[in-house]
Write a protein that holds these residues in place. Structure first.
Motif, PDB file in Angstrom:
ATOM      1  N   GLY A 145       0.204  -4.879 -13.502  1.00  0.00           N
ATOM      2  CA  GLY A 145       1.631  -4.609 -13.649  1.00  0.00           C
ATOM      3  C   GLY A 145       1.981  -3.145 -13.772  1.00  0.00           C
ATOM      4  O   GLY A 145       3.154  -2.789 -13.750  1.00  0.00           O
ATOM      5  N   THR A 146       0.974  -2.283 -13.881  1.00  0.00           N
ATOM      6  CA  THR A 146       1.232  -0.843 -13.984  1.00  0.00           C
ATOM      7  C   THR A 146       1.869  -0.341 -12.693  1.00  0.00           C
ATOM      8  O   THR A 146       1.329  -0.561 -11.606  1.00  0.00           O
ATOM      9  N   PRO A 147       3.025   0.329 -12.781  1.00  0.00           N
ATOM     10  CA  PRO A 147       3.653   0.841 -11.562  1.00  0.00           C
ATOM     11  C   PRO A 147       2.858   2.022 -11.009  1.00  0.00           C
ATOM     12  O   PRO A 147       2.920   3.133 -11.540  1.00  0.00           O
ATOM     13  N   PHE A 148       2.106   1.755  -9.941  1.00  0.00           N
ATOM     14  CA  PHE A 148       1.225   2.801  -9.414  1.00  0.00           C
ATOM     15  C   PHE A 148       0.570   2.318  -8.131  1.00  0.00           C
ATOM     16  O   PHE A 148       0.233   1.141  -8.006  1.00  0.00           O
ATOM     17  N   ASP A 149       0.428   3.204  -7.178  1.00  0.00           N
ATOM     18  CA  ASP A 149      -0.378   2.950  -5.977  1.00  0.00           C
ATOM     19  C   ASP A 149      -1.178   4.219  -5.732  1.00  0.00           C
ATOM     20  O   ASP A 149      -0.620   5.252  -5.365  1.00  0.00           O
ATOM     21  N   TYR A 150      -2.485   4.131  -5.977  1.00  0.00           N
ATOM     22  CA  TYR A 150      -3.268   5.370  -5.934  1.00  0.00           C
ATOM     23  C   TYR A 150      -3.509   5.890  -4.523  1.00  0.00           C
ATOM     24  O   TYR A 150      -4.148   6.919  -4.344  1.00  0.00           O
ATOM     25  N   ARG A 151      -2.974   5.236  -3.527  1.00  0.00           N
ATOM     26  CA  ARG A 151      -3.005   5.802  -2.177  1.00  0.00           C
ATOM     27  C   ARG A 151      -1.977   6.920  -2.014  1.00  0.00           C
ATOM     28  O   ARG A 151      -1.966   7.594  -0.977  1.00  0.00           O
ATOM     29  N   GLY A 152      -1.117   7.076  -3.006  1.00  0.00           N
ATOM     30  CA  GLY A 152      -0.072   8.090  -2.931  1.00  0.00           C
ATOM     31  C   GLY A 152      -0.390   9.334  -3.728  1.00  0.00           C
ATOM     32  O   GLY A 152      -1.072  10.235  -3.243  1.00  0.00           O
ATOM     33  N   PRO A 153       0.086   9.423  -4.993  1.00  0.00           N
ATOM     34  CA  PRO A 153      -0.091  10.654  -5.781  1.00  0.00           C
ATOM     35  C   PRO A 153      -1.559  10.977  -6.005  1.00  0.00           C
ATOM     36  O   PRO A 153      -2.358  10.108  -6.334  1.00  0.00           O
ATOM     37  N   ASN A 154      -1.896  12.228  -5.789  1.00  0.00           N
ATOM     38  CA  ASN A 154      -3.238  12.781  -5.996  1.00  0.00           C
ATOM     39  C   ASN A 154      -4.275  12.282  -4.993  1.00  0.00           C
ATOM     40  O   ASN A 154      -5.458  12.559  -5.149  1.00  0.00           O
ATOM     41  N   THR A 155      -3.823  11.566  -3.965  1.00  0.00           N
ATOM     42  CA  THR A 155      -4.747  11.199  -2.890  1.00  0.00           C
ATOM     43  C   THR A 155      -4.148  11.564  -1.532  1.00  0.00           C
ATOM     44  O   THR A 155      -4.681  12.406  -0.819  1.00  0.00           O
TER      45      THR A 155
END
Length: 567
Positions: A353-363
């Motif tokens: 449920g954490t709002p996050f997609d690690y394909r975006g910020p810092n990648t």
């Protein structure tokens, strides 16, 4: 075309390049450098297999010179890339679809320069074969490679300019390209049909075999990933032509092709989307997904993710153009991620449920000195922690052209339109195993299997009695690979909704990699719905506060305005 348009056709290969190849010592600088300095007589160039290799690699060296223009035309015209205040008039024109005469980013000339070199090499490879200087296998493999690359270049021209001359001859006078009586312009749809017929007839459609002398190490880089994948291109052409079944057939063929490196050379592209111990599933953490772009082209994980990529090295020309384009330290910082792209990632959530997609910020992008910077192409230039250049003078990098994520998404798009929406949902979502694990099926041997004819036959079974290990038994979907929340089951029966989700997923997964304009055009054209494309570009400009947003939307509602002026 303008009367002063000049193409450089290099009918000779630099003597130094031939000498290096003949000696068996390969160098990127020499192999890619086909500019004639110490020239040899034309008739003395194409004499043996090494000369043929030099000609093929010379074409790919020319291709590197198109990287910046390819990136700008395919991404800045769409919705995921924006200009910065540093961008000049030409980039501003591309961004607002208001291209003026002389815009270097909207110039077909560099593409035709490479095409005409392809024509010249193809002609001379045929002469070598006819005069028994090349065997049938050596000829078929090299000629088909250059022919496919030429087809890809034409497809790019069609996507961006709409109507283009289709020239397949080796010309001594490049001005003949402008002669409409000899080379009438083909519309994009007619061009695609022509390219499909041509590609279907290629004598060799597989990657170069390991024993081919073009498959080697070049200054520490494996050349085998430099070459276009013919079946991926053919699938893309079928997909544009709305021939979904044939597209799925050739995409599936690539999915189940052995990658260039792996245990016993049997690691297949679909294995990139597997849940496994060790490093096989190398994209399930932030650092490992980031490493898809930074890791060495020598390792298995790189070669199972990247089907086609090329390199820029500090030791040879041309110089890496992406540093100047993207970097705000050591570069000119001309373009950046659009707010739309950032919002797309921010709208995702992890499984917890954490709002996050690690394909975006810092990648895919990183905030550096307070500015959003596209970093996908800069991981060999920047320190991943600080965002600062490792060495301002060393601008090595990579040009990413096609990877397994692209392949999976394109296959899913074709399958969806071919009546296999559930399979498309499975591959984008959490894989075949979970989608087809029918607990109401009393026979366990009939669970986790699609029971569909090829190219929709997927076996994700894992049983001990009887012992069955379906090749897809560890299959993950694209979203499960990166831990984002899964799509509702309702999309299993919603073809248009699933198509929207596939294109949305492509924005998250493939941002800035040169696919976006083609993706938006293809869907809008298929649906005869210009608003599908126009609205996305409008929203990008609107979020950036660009006063031209409404004007651009109105313009793009006319399909004729999707194309750049062909001068």
């Amino acid at each position: 075309m303008q009367n002063n348009m000049k193409f450089k056709i290099s009918p000779v290969i630099k003597t130094a390049a031939l000498a290096v190849l003949l000696s068996g010592s390969f160098s990127c600088k020499n192999m890619y450098d086909v500019e004639p300095q110490n020239q040899v007589e034309y008739k003395n160039v194409y004499q043996n297999i090494y000369d043929a290799n030099a000609a093929v690699m010379g074409i790919y060296g020319k291709l590197l010179g198109l990287a910046q223009q390819y990136e700008i035309m395919n991404e800045l015209r769409a919705d995921l890339m924006e200009v910065t205040p540093n961008a000049g008039a030409e980039l501003q024109q591309i961004n607002t679809h208001n291209v003026q005469a002389g815009n270097s980013f909207a110039d077909p000339q560099p593409f035709y320069a490479v095409i005409l070199n392809c024509n010249d090499v193809m002609k001379n490879l045929k002469i070598m074969y006819d005069t028994q200087k090349l065997t049938a296998n050596d000829f078929n493999q090299r000629w088909s490679d250059v022919a496919a690359l030429r087809s890809w270049l034409y497809f790019q021209l069609g996507l961006h300019f709409g109507e283009v001359p289709y020239v397949t001859e080796s010309l001594t006078n490049a001005a003949d390209v402008r002669d409409a009586s000899k080379y009438p312009r083909l519309t994009l749809d007619a061009l695609v049909k022509t390219l499909i017929t041509f590609m279907e007839a290629l004598p060799f459609k597989d990657p170069y075999p390991a024993a081919n002398s073009l498959v080697t190490q070049i200054d520490g880089y494996p050349s085998k990933i430099f070459f276009i994948n013919k079946n991926c291109l053919l699938g893309d052409l079928y997909l544009w032509n709305n021939d979904y079944h044939n597209a799925a057939v050739v995409y599936k063929r690539v999915l189940e092709t052995s990658t260039p490196v792996g245990p016993s050379d049997s690691y297949n592209y679909f294995n990139t989307y597997t849940l496994n111990s060790g490093t096989d599933n190398d994209a399930v953490t932030v650092s490992n997904w980031q490493a898809l772009f930074s890791r060495s082209p020598q390792d298995r994980e790189y070669q199972t993710e990247w089907i086609w990529s090329m390199v820029f090295d500090k030791a040879f020309t041309p110089e890496n153009p992406f540093v100047n384009l993207f970097a705000n330290s050591g570069g000119s910082y001309l373009v950046k991620p659009s707010q739309t792209a950032i919002d797309n990632w921010n709208a995702q959530a992890q499984n917890d449920g954490t709002p996050f997609d690690y394909r975006g910020p810092n990648t895919s992008y990183k905030i550096i000195n307070g500015q959003p910077v596209i970093v996908k192409f800069l991981y060999n230039y920047l320190n991943t922690s600080t965002g600062l250049p490792i060495n301002l003078l060393e601008k090595s990098g990579k040009w990413f052209l096609y990877r397994t994520a692209t392949l999976h998404l394109r296959y899913a798009e074709a399958a969806n339109r071919d009546g296999q929406t559930k399979i498309a949902w499975a591959l984008v979502n959490a894989g075949i195993k979970s989608a087809y694990d029918d607990l109401n099926q009393p026979d366990p041997t009939l669970r986790r299997i699609t029971l569909q004819p090829t190219p929709y036959d997927f076996d994700a079974r894992k049983l001990d009695a009887p012992s069955i290990r379906g090749k897809y038994h560890r299959n993950l979907g694209i979203r499960a690979r990166v831990g984002t929340t899964l799509l509702p089951v309702t999309f299993q029966q919603d073809m248009l909704g699933m198509e929207n989700k596939i294109i949305d997923e492509a924005a998250l997964e493939l941002a800035f990699e040169g696919n976006r304009w083609q993706d938006l055009m293809r869907i809008a054209n298929r649906r005869n719905d210009p608003a599908f494309l126009a609205d996305k570009v409008y929203n990008k400009l609107l979020k950036d506060g660009n006063p031209a947003a409404a004007t651009v939307r109105a313009k793009l509602m006319n399909k004729a305005n999707w194309f750049l002026p062909f001068k």
